[in-house]
Design an enzyme around this catalytic site. Sequence first.
Site, PDB file in Angstrom:
ATOM      1  N   LYS A 255       0.950  -1.255  -0.165  1.00 34.16           N
ATOM      2  CA  LYS A 255      -0.046   0.117   0.033  1.00 34.16           C
ATOM      3  C   LYS A 255       1.056   1.193  -0.135  1.00 34.16           C
ATOM      4  O   LYS A 255       1.827   1.159   0.570  1.00 34.16           O
ATOM      5  CB  LYS A 255      -0.940   0.232   1.288  1.00 34.16           C
ATOM      6  CG  LYS A 255      -2.199   0.825   0.984  1.00 34.16           C
ATOM      7  CD  LYS A 255      -3.281   0.027   0.517  1.00 34.16           C
ATOM      8  CE  LYS A 255      -4.638   0.580   0.069  1.00 34.16           C
ATOM      9  NZ  LYS A 255      -5.520  -0.326  -0.358  1.00 34.16           N
TER      10      LYS A 255
ATOM     11  N   GLY B  21     -21.141   5.989   3.474  1.00 34.47           N
ATOM     12  CA  GLY B  21     -20.190   6.388   2.119  1.00 34.47           C
ATOM     13  C   GLY B  21     -20.820   5.835   1.092  1.00 34.47           C
ATOM     14  O   GLY B  21     -21.157   4.448   0.821  1.00 34.47           O
TER      15      GLY B  21
ATOM     16  N   GLY C  92     -19.421   6.608  -2.030  1.00 34.93           N
ATOM     17  CA  GLY C  92     -18.735   6.922  -2.917  1.00 34.93           C
ATOM     18  C   GLY C  92     -18.641   5.770  -4.192  1.00 34.93           C
ATOM     19  O   GLY C  92     -19.688   5.207  -4.558  1.00 34.93           O
TER      20      GLY C  92
ATOM     21  N   VAL D 148     -17.717   2.551  -4.443  1.00 32.80           N
ATOM     22  CA  VAL D 148     -18.130   1.323  -4.080  1.00 32.80           C
ATOM     23  C   VAL D 148     -19.530   1.452  -3.383  1.00 32.80           C
ATOM     24  O   VAL D 148     -20.319   0.762  -3.892  1.00 32.80           O
ATOM     25  CB  VAL D 148     -17.146   0.583  -3.109  1.00 32.80           C
ATOM     26  CG1 VAL D 148     -17.880  -0.669  -2.358  1.00 32.80           C
ATOM     27  CG2 VAL D 148     -15.806   0.672  -3.574  1.00 32.80           C
TER      28      VAL D 148
HETATM   29  P1  NAI Z   1     -14.439   6.926  -2.182  1.00 32.70           P
HETATM   30  O1  NAI Z   1     -13.409   7.976  -2.033  1.00 32.70           O
HETATM   31  O2  NAI Z   1     -15.064   6.839  -3.695  1.00 32.70           O
HETATM   32  O3  NAI Z   1     -15.733   6.987  -1.239  1.00 32.70           O
HETATM   33  C1  NAI Z   1     -15.642   7.155   0.076  1.00 32.70           C
HETATM   34  C2  NAI Z   1     -16.743   7.798   0.377  1.00 32.70           C
HETATM   35  O4  NAI Z   1     -17.050   7.697   1.792  1.00 32.70           O
HETATM   36  C3  NAI Z   1     -16.650   9.503   0.254  1.00 32.70           C
HETATM   37  O5  NAI Z   1     -17.730   9.724  -0.667  1.00 32.70           O
HETATM   38  C4  NAI Z   1     -16.752   9.996   1.709  1.00 32.70           C
HETATM   39  O6  NAI Z   1     -16.942  11.247   1.572  1.00 32.70           O
HETATM   40  C5  NAI Z   1     -17.577   8.980   2.315  1.00 32.70           C
HETATM   41  N1  NAI Z   1     -17.244   9.148   3.755  1.00 32.70           N
HETATM   42  C6  NAI Z   1     -15.935   9.544   4.530  1.00 32.70           C
HETATM   43  N2  NAI Z   1     -15.934   9.331   5.754  1.00 32.70           N
HETATM   44  C7  NAI Z   1     -17.382   9.033   6.120  1.00 32.70           C
HETATM   45  C8  NAI Z   1     -18.266   8.960   7.229  1.00 32.70           C
HETATM   46  N3  NAI Z   1     -17.799   8.800   8.217  1.00 32.70           N
HETATM   47  N4  NAI Z   1     -19.625   8.796   7.151  1.00 32.70           N
HETATM   48  C9  NAI Z   1     -20.032   8.725   5.857  1.00 32.70           C
HETATM   49  N5  NAI Z   1     -19.473   8.984   4.697  1.00 32.70           N
HETATM   50  C10 NAI Z   1     -18.158   9.066   4.870  1.00 32.70           C
HETATM   51  O7  NAI Z   1     -13.682   5.421  -2.012  1.00 32.70           O
HETATM   52  P2  NAI Z   1     -14.154   4.028  -2.354  1.00 32.70           P
HETATM   53  O8  NAI Z   1     -13.555   3.850  -3.762  1.00 32.70           O
HETATM   54  O9  NAI Z   1     -15.695   4.068  -2.610  1.00 32.70           O
HETATM   55  O10 NAI Z   1     -13.946   3.326  -1.412  1.00 32.70           O
HETATM   56  C11 NAI Z   1     -14.631   2.993  -0.147  1.00 32.70           C
HETATM   57  C12 NAI Z   1     -13.752   2.178   1.020  1.00 32.70           C
HETATM   58  O11 NAI Z   1     -13.750   0.800   0.190  1.00 32.70           O
HETATM   59  C13 NAI Z   1     -12.423   2.479   1.343  1.00 32.70           C
HETATM   60  O12 NAI Z   1     -12.304   2.296   2.544  1.00 32.70           O
HETATM   61  C14 NAI Z   1     -11.501   1.674   0.480  1.00 32.70           C
HETATM   62  O13 NAI Z   1     -10.362   1.567   0.766  1.00 32.70           O
HETATM   63  C15 NAI Z   1     -12.285   0.535   0.155  1.00 32.70           C
HETATM   64  N6  NAI Z   1     -12.125  -0.245  -0.980  1.00 32.70           N
HETATM   65  C16 NAI Z   1     -12.129   0.134  -2.249  1.00 32.70           C
HETATM   66  C17 NAI Z   1     -11.932  -0.487  -3.388  1.00 32.70           C
HETATM   67  C18 NAI Z   1     -12.272   0.117  -4.834  1.00 32.70           C
HETATM   68  O14 NAI Z   1     -12.356  -0.672  -5.512  1.00 32.70           O
HETATM   69  N7  NAI Z   1     -12.826   1.437  -4.819  1.00 32.70           N
HETATM   70  C19 NAI Z   1     -11.204  -1.762  -3.324  1.00 32.70           C
HETATM   71  C20 NAI Z   1     -11.233  -2.348  -1.900  1.00 32.70           C
HETATM   72  C21 NAI Z   1     -11.574  -1.536  -0.968  1.00 32.70           C
HETATM   73  N1  PHE Z   2      -6.807  -0.828  -3.905  1.00 34.79           N
HETATM   74  C1  PHE Z   2      -7.382  -1.876  -4.197  1.00 34.79           C
HETATM   75  C2  PHE Z   2      -8.030  -2.562  -2.691  1.00 34.79           C
HETATM   76  O1  PHE Z   2      -7.749  -1.937  -1.599  1.00 34.79           O
HETATM   77  C3  PHE Z   2      -6.588  -2.923  -4.951  1.00 34.79           C
HETATM   78  C4  PHE Z   2      -6.009  -2.378  -6.238  1.00 34.79           C
HETATM   79  C5  PHE Z   2      -4.551  -2.760  -6.390  1.00 34.79           C
HETATM   80  C6  PHE Z   2      -6.626  -2.709  -7.425  1.00 34.79           C
HETATM   81  C7  PHE Z   2      -4.108  -2.369  -7.276  1.00 34.79           C
HETATM   82  C8  PHE Z   2      -6.079  -2.702  -8.478  1.00 34.79           C
HETATM   83  C9  PHE Z   2      -4.770  -2.398  -8.457  1.00 34.79           C
HETATM   84  O2  PHE Z   2      -8.292  -3.756  -2.776  1.00 34.79           O
END
Ligand code: NAI
Ligand code: PHE
Length: 348
Positions: free
Chosen positions: A82, A179, A181, A183
Site C-alpha cells: 500500500k 459512504g 463513493g 463502492v
Molecule cells: P471513495 O473515496 O469513492 O468514497 C468514500 C466515500 O465515503 C466518500 O464519498 C466520503 O465522503 C465518504 N465518507 C468518508 N467518511 C465518512 C463517514 N464517516 N460517514 C459517511 N461517509 C463518509 O472510496 P471508494 O473507492 O468507494 O472506497 C470506499 C472504501 O472501500 C475505502 O475504505 C476503500 O479503501 C475500500 N476499497 C475500495 C476499493 C475500490 O475498488 N474502490 C477496493 C477495496 C477496498
Molecule cells: N486498491 C484495491 C484494494 O484495496 C486494490 C488494487 C490495487 C486494485 C492495485 C487494482 C490495482 O483492494
Amino acid sequence: MSIHVLDAMSREGFEELHALHDRRSGLRAFLGIHDTTRGPAFGGIRRWKYRDERSALSDCLRLSRAMTHKCALADLSAGGAKLVILDGGDEDWEAAYRHIGRVVERMAGRFYTGPDVGTGPIELSWLSQETAFATDPGPAGPGLLAESTAEGVFRGIEASLEHLDGEVDWPARRMVIQGLGAVGANLARRLVEQGATVLAADLDEELARRVCEELGLERLDPTRVISSPCDVFSPCALGGILHDVTLGRLDCRVVAGGANNVLAKSLHGDLLHERGILVPPDFVLNCGALIRGTIFHLEGRRESVEAIGLRIKGVLEQVLTRSQDEDAPPARVAVREAEERIAAWRDA
Ligand code: NAI
Ligand code: PHE
C-alpha cells in the site's frame, strides 16, 4: 516518532518500507511492501489528511498486510502493498503523482498500484503516463474496478444472509450504507435493483443528496448511521469505525461492506461474534478490484464482474462454514487460513 518500525516489520513479516519525499511537489508518503512470496505486490494509493506521521505509517502497515491476506484467500499470484500519502494541503498533486509513477516504474514490476481513497481517475492517468505498473483509468486499463468491488460486497452480503437464514429475501431486508463513493453507490444500486430497502449517508452532503435522489435511497444523518436499525450495516467509507465506543451502538445482524480494516482491533471482531453479529472479513468481500487488476496485469485479460462476485462468494462460504464449525470469528478464521497458505508457499 515512537513507533519501532523494524520491530513492527519483523513481527508481521514485512519485506520493505519506503519513505518518499519529493522536494519539487512537496510529496510525503510511505510505501509498504508486505509480501512477495507468491508474486508481485499489489496495493492502491491512499491520500488522506492524517493526524500525524505515526497514524499514516500505521495505516500503511495495516493496509499492506491486509492486501497480502486478500491475495492469499483469493488465491492470486500476488502479494500485498500500500502506498499512503500524507495530504498536507499545499502539494502540487500532478507533480507528486508523476514522481510516484517514476518511483513505481523503477521498481520494474515488483509493485503494481491502483486506486484507493483519494486516488481516482485523474491521479491514475498522471501515474499511467509515467509507469506501466499502475492501472490506467482509460480503455487501455482493466476498467470496472469499483464495480468489481461492489459486486463482491453484494455477493458477500448475499452469502451472509443465506448463511444466517437459509435465504436472502431481498424485499424484506433493510440495508444501511455508510459512504456513497465509488463502492457504496455501486452497491446501493445493486441492492435497490433486488428490491431491498436502502438507507445511506455520506459526509459529502451534495453527493449524498444526489445519489439518494438518483437511486431512491432514504438519506441518513452520518452521525446516526451506525446505530440505525437494519439487517445489514455496510461500511463503505473508511476503516477503523468499529471500536470500543461504536460497538455497543450497532443495531444490525450483519456488518459487511467495502471499507478496508473495518475493525479497529481483532478483539472487536471477537466481541461482535460473541454478540451474534456476523462480520464476514472485509478483506474477503472487498477484493473484487484486486482480482480484476491482478488478472489484467499478470494474465492480460479482463475477468467478468459477475465471475469475480461468484468467486468471492465461494471463498466467503468456505470461511463462514469453517467459522461455524470452529465457533470462531470469521476474521480470525480467514487470517489464519491466509497465513497458513503463505507459510506453505514460503516453504515450497
Ligand atoms: P471513495 O473515496 O469513492 O468514497 C468514500 C466515500 O465515503 C466518500 O464519498 C466520503 O465522503 C465518504 N465518507 C468518508 N467518511 C465518512 C463517514 N464517516 N460517514 C459517511 N461517509 C463518509 O472510496 P471508494 O473507492 O468507494 O472506497 C470506499 C472504501 O472501500 C475505502 O475504505 C476503500 O479503501 C475500500 N476499497 C475500495 C476499493 C475500490 O475498488 N474502490 C477496493 C477495496 C477496498
Ligand atoms: N486498491 C484495491 C484494494 O484495496 C486494490 C488494487 C490495487 C486494485 C492495485 C487494482 C490495482 O483492494
